[in-house]
Motif scaffolding. Structure first.
Motif, short mmCIF file in Angstrom:
data_model
loop_
_atom_site.label_atom_id
_atom_site.label_comp_id
_atom_site.label_asym_id
_atom_site.label_seq_id
_atom_site.Cartn_x
_atom_site.Cartn_y
_atom_site.Cartn_z
N SER A 113 0.82 -1.20 0.00
CA SER A 113 0.00 0.00 0.00
C SER A 113 0.86 1.26 0.00
O SER A 113 0.56 2.23 -0.71
N SER A 159 -1.84 3.79 -2.26
CA SER A 159 -3.29 3.59 -2.28
C SER A 159 -3.61 2.35 -1.44
O SER A 159 -2.72 1.56 -1.11
N GLU A 197 -5.85 -0.99 -1.32
CA GLU A 197 -6.65 -1.91 -2.12
C GLU A 197 -6.73 -3.27 -1.43
O GLU A 197 -5.72 -3.79 -0.98
N GLY A 198 -7.90 -3.81 -1.37
CA GLY A 198 -8.07 -5.16 -0.83
C GLY A 198 -8.24 -5.17 0.68
O GLY A 198 -7.83 -4.24 1.39
N ARG A 231 -6.61 -2.83 3.93
CA ARG A 231 -7.54 -2.05 4.76
C ARG A 231 -7.40 -2.44 6.22
O ARG A 231 -7.40 -1.58 7.10
#
Length: 220
Positions: free
Chosen positions: A79, A84, A86-87, A91
């Motif tokens: 990340s 960013s 993602e997934g 998170r």
């Protein structure tokens, strides 16, 4: 301090850290009930012993959740490189990072207040009852979301709840599981997030308290 007392408190820490019944509270209540006064009258040894107990807890969590932790760290690294999120794994990693911040800030700013004003046996008894009832209410909430659906907001709210566990008698695992269940996480997810959130918090506490104990002088 006798070997029997040290063994007893080690068992208490091991049994209560992973149950929603406050390990810090029981580490006060058990010596009080048994009339063990060594830790109370030897402050420097008490701090060193506390570091040792939490280091044992940290080791157990790292071993049991080693695959989860490795996956989360890898996700955080991906990340950061991508800039960013993602997934679900990424998170979850950022949710845990965000959830760690409130306890770090509150623990650093409120350490002296906590040591001076909290931790009396009667306070611990009241807090154990109150937050046990709160957990009972929270666990009746519907189970709607699994670990793949944990959000950064969940991490922040659970982290804010974790601040309450700085008071002996408020279980860290209990209050974070309670927050997770109020957020409609299923039981397995609430417990898993709670235990994973323990890792950075306890690691930070072990390093910080270990440094302070070493700086103030280790007991003979």
């Amino acid at each position: 301090m006798s070997n029997l007392e040290a063994l007893l408190l080690g068992i208490v820490q091991g049994l209560t850290e992973f149950l929603p019944i406050s390990s810090s509270g029981h580490l006060v209540l058990v010596p009080w009930l048994q009339d063990y006064t060594f830790l109370e009258t030897h402050e420097s040894f008490n701090k060193t012993f506390d570091v040792a107990l939490h280091a044992g807890t940290l080791f157990a969590v790292l071993v049991y959740f080693r695959r989860d932790i490795a996956g989360i760290l890898a996700g955080l690294w991906r990340s950061l490189r991508r800039r960013s999120i993602e997934g679900p794994e990424e998170r979850l990693g950022w949710a845990l990072a965000l959830g760690t911040i409130p306890a770090v800030i509150a623990g650093g700013l409120g350490e002296s207040f906590i040591e001076d004003h909290l931790g009396e046996p009667w306070m611990i008894g009241i807090l154990l009852i109150v937050f046990g009832l709160v957990l009972l209410v929270a666990d009746r909430r519907p189970e709607e979301r699994s670990i793949e659906r944990v959000t950064l907001r969940d991490g922040f709210y659970i982290g804010m709840a974790q601040v309450l566990a700085l008071a002996p008698g408020v279980s860290r695992s209990g209050i974070t599981i309670t927050a997770g269940r109020f957020l409609h996480l299923d039981r397995d997810t609430a417990a898993r997030v709670s235990f994973l959130l323990l890792t950075p918090v306890v690691a930070g506490a072990v390093v910080f308290k270990g440094y302070k104990a070493q700086k103030e002088g280790l007991p003979d």
